[in-house]
Design a protein around this motif. Structure first.
Motif, PDB file in Angstrom:
ATOM      1  N   SER A   1      22.840  45.065  36.558  1.00 10.39           N
ATOM      2  CA  SER A   1      23.037  44.772  35.134  1.00 10.39           C
ATOM      3  C   SER A   1      24.193  45.582  34.567  1.00 10.39           C
ATOM      4  O   SER A   1      25.017  45.068  33.797  1.00 10.39           O
ATOM      5  CB  SER A   1      21.749  45.064  34.356  1.00 10.39           C
TER       6      SER A   1
ATOM      7  N   MET B   1      18.370  46.118  40.154  1.00 12.59           N
ATOM      8  CA  MET B   1      18.639  45.276  38.984  1.00 12.59           C
ATOM      9  C   MET B   1      19.299  46.065  37.863  1.00 12.59           C
ATOM     10  O   MET B   1      20.146  45.548  37.132  1.00 12.59           O
ATOM     11  CB  MET B   1      17.336  44.654  38.483  1.00 12.59           C
ATOM     12  N   VAL B   2      18.903  47.340  37.714  1.00  8.41           N
ATOM     13  CA  VAL B   2      19.553  48.182  36.706  1.00  8.41           C
ATOM     14  C   VAL B   2      21.038  48.360  37.039  1.00  8.41           C
ATOM     15  O   VAL B   2      21.914  48.209  36.181  1.00  8.41           O
ATOM     16  CB  VAL B   2      18.853  49.550  36.599  1.00  8.41           C
TER      17      VAL B   2
ATOM     18  N   ILE C   1      19.812  37.558  37.783  1.00 10.59           N
ATOM     19  CA  ILE C   1      19.096  38.751  37.328  1.00 10.59           C
ATOM     20  C   ILE C   1      17.773  38.354  36.675  1.00 10.59           C
ATOM     21  O   ILE C   1      16.712  38.933  36.961  1.00 10.59           O
ATOM     22  CB  ILE C   1      19.978  39.560  36.344  1.00 10.59           C
TER      23      ILE C   1
ATOM     24  N   LEU D   1      24.087  36.380  35.938  1.00 12.30           N
ATOM     25  CA  LEU D   1      23.183  36.535  34.803  1.00 12.30           C
ATOM     26  C   LEU D   1      21.889  35.754  35.036  1.00 12.30           C
ATOM     27  O   LEU D   1      20.787  36.263  34.786  1.00 12.30           O
ATOM     28  CB  LEU D   1      23.866  36.052  33.523  1.00 12.30           C
TER      29      LEU D   1
ATOM     30  N   ALA E   1      27.701  43.977  33.250  1.00 16.62           N
ATOM     31  CA  ALA E   1      28.167  44.299  31.897  1.00 16.62           C
ATOM     32  C   ALA E   1      29.606  44.811  31.940  1.00 16.62           C
ATOM     33  O   ALA E   1      30.450  44.415  31.120  1.00 16.62           O
ATOM     34  CB  ALA E   1      27.246  45.350  31.264  1.00 16.62           C
TER      35      ALA E   1
END
Length: 389
Positions: A170, A166-167, A139, A136, A174
């Protein structure tokens, strides 16, 4: 075929990394690189080592912020081992994580701050939470680095792939967080994964206690303020890493601004994360530094020297850490063997003493009932003795 691929893939990636490293070194030239390293000197190199040691302690503080149940010294030591394994051993980052779990439980008496024994469920849960908070923070750091990269000539070839990465990262983190919260079957698979890479006695302890493992995860994630604090401290450490890169570039004679150094360090970290399967990021790290350096007008010789300084720093810290960890493990094994070796002997001695006493009592008895009673006690005593002779 899957087993064969698992064995051959690290070897193939290592060979490709060596080939890439050799190509970059040949293009840059050995003599210019040595001259650049000579500008740093011994004092400058040890300054970089000192900065990294401070950052490593900061990483321990970040872990402690998210996992307050375990002592700071234990977590910091485990973090040193985890990073040293990734930098000095022919493992991918996954291998370093497995060793990090074992280091969390290192020592003869591994206990938390409340004095409770630490076992594999606690060790794996603590490492998973720390890895999550670190990603986290990473990022956020890479996004800041991309912003610092905007506007520089030739930066577009890095910006858009990194944004896409990064997408994906992420979305992946998640899903990883959701799995730790509610993915019971996935948690068991994670336990099975770690179980295949540890000793058999610990494997049974981990796989047989997945419910406890899930409870430990839920307990840690029950404090979102702690998780956020851990991510913030990790982000601060990433920024500190950019400061170390800026210092190294200044020592090498490349005078760039701090934001430029932050952009270089952030993008390099993103590229290395994408190549996490390559042991020690060999070749990947060098290629990333050289490519990013060209955008900011840094010669390839200096960029390669920067990468070599980083590797030398990591090795100088990592080798003593791994040797110290092995000493702790060997000391623990000696104590456990001494305990196991002493227990049967003590038991047999106690049984023999009891048998001798009862035999003497039987010999001293004047009637047949006393003698018969003594014989029964002898038989019972030897029947209950452990079969260690």
């Amino acid at each position: 075929m899957t087993k064969t691929l698992k064995k051959t893939l690290p070897i193939i990636l290592s060979l490709l990394g060596v080939a890439l490293f050799t190509f970059i070194a040949a293009k840059a030239g050995i003599q210019p690189v040595m001259e650049a390293l000579g500008k740093v000197g011994v004092g400058g190199f040890f300054l970089l080592v000192l900065i990294q040691l401070v950052l490593d302690v900061g990483l321990g503080l970040a872990w402690k912020a998210a996992v307050p149940q375990i002592g700071l010294a234990r977590l910091t030591g485990a973090r040193f081992v985890r990073d040293a394994a990734g930098a000095c051993l022919p493992f991918s980052q996954l291998g370093g994580m497995v060793l990090g779990v074992r280091a969390t439980l290192a020592g003869h008496q591994a206990r938390d701050v409340d004095g409770e024994d630490l076992h594999w469920p606690e060790g794996v849960a603590a490492n998973l939470v720390d890895i999550t908070t670190e990603v986290l923070g990473q990022i956020a750091f890479i996004l800041v680095a991309i912003l610092c990269l905007v506007g520089h000539q030739g930066a577009a070839r890095f910006i858009w792939p990194l944004m896409g990465g990064m997408v994906l990262l992420s979305l992946g983190i998640a899903g990883f967080i959701w799995t730790q919260h509610r993915g019971g079957s996935m948690v068991r698979k994670a336990a099975m994964f770690f179980g295949r890479h540890i000793a058999s006695d610990w494997r049974e302890s981990l796989i047989g206690n997945t419910d406890i493992f899930q409870a430990r995860l839920e307990s840690l994630w029950g404090r979102p303020d702690r998780i956020m604090l851990g991510a913030i401290v990790h982000f601060s450490c990433w920024v500190g890493g950019a400061a170390a890169t800026w210092t190294a570039l200044e020592l090498l004679g490349a005078h760039v601004g701090f934001l430029s150094a932050l952009a270089i360090e952030g993008v390099v970290c993103g590229i290395m994360s994408a190549g996490f399967l390559v042991p020690a990021a060999l070749g990947v790290q060098e290629a990333a530094y050289v490519a990013l350096g060209l955008i900011f007008g840094i010669d390839s010789q200096i960029s390669l020297s920067l990468s070599l300084l980083r590797r030398g720093r990591d090795i100088l810290i990592g080798i003593p850490v791994l040797l110290g960890w092995q000493a702790v493990e060997m000391n623990r094994l000696r104590k456990e063997r001494a305990t196991l070796a002493g227990t049967p002997d003590d038991t047999v001695t106690s049984v023999l003493k009891k048998a001798r006493t009862s035999a003497m009592a039987g010999a001293a008895g004047k009637d047949g009932s006393s003698h018969q009673k003594a014989e029964k006690e002898d038989d019972a005593a030897f029947a209950t003795a452990p079969r260690v002779l």
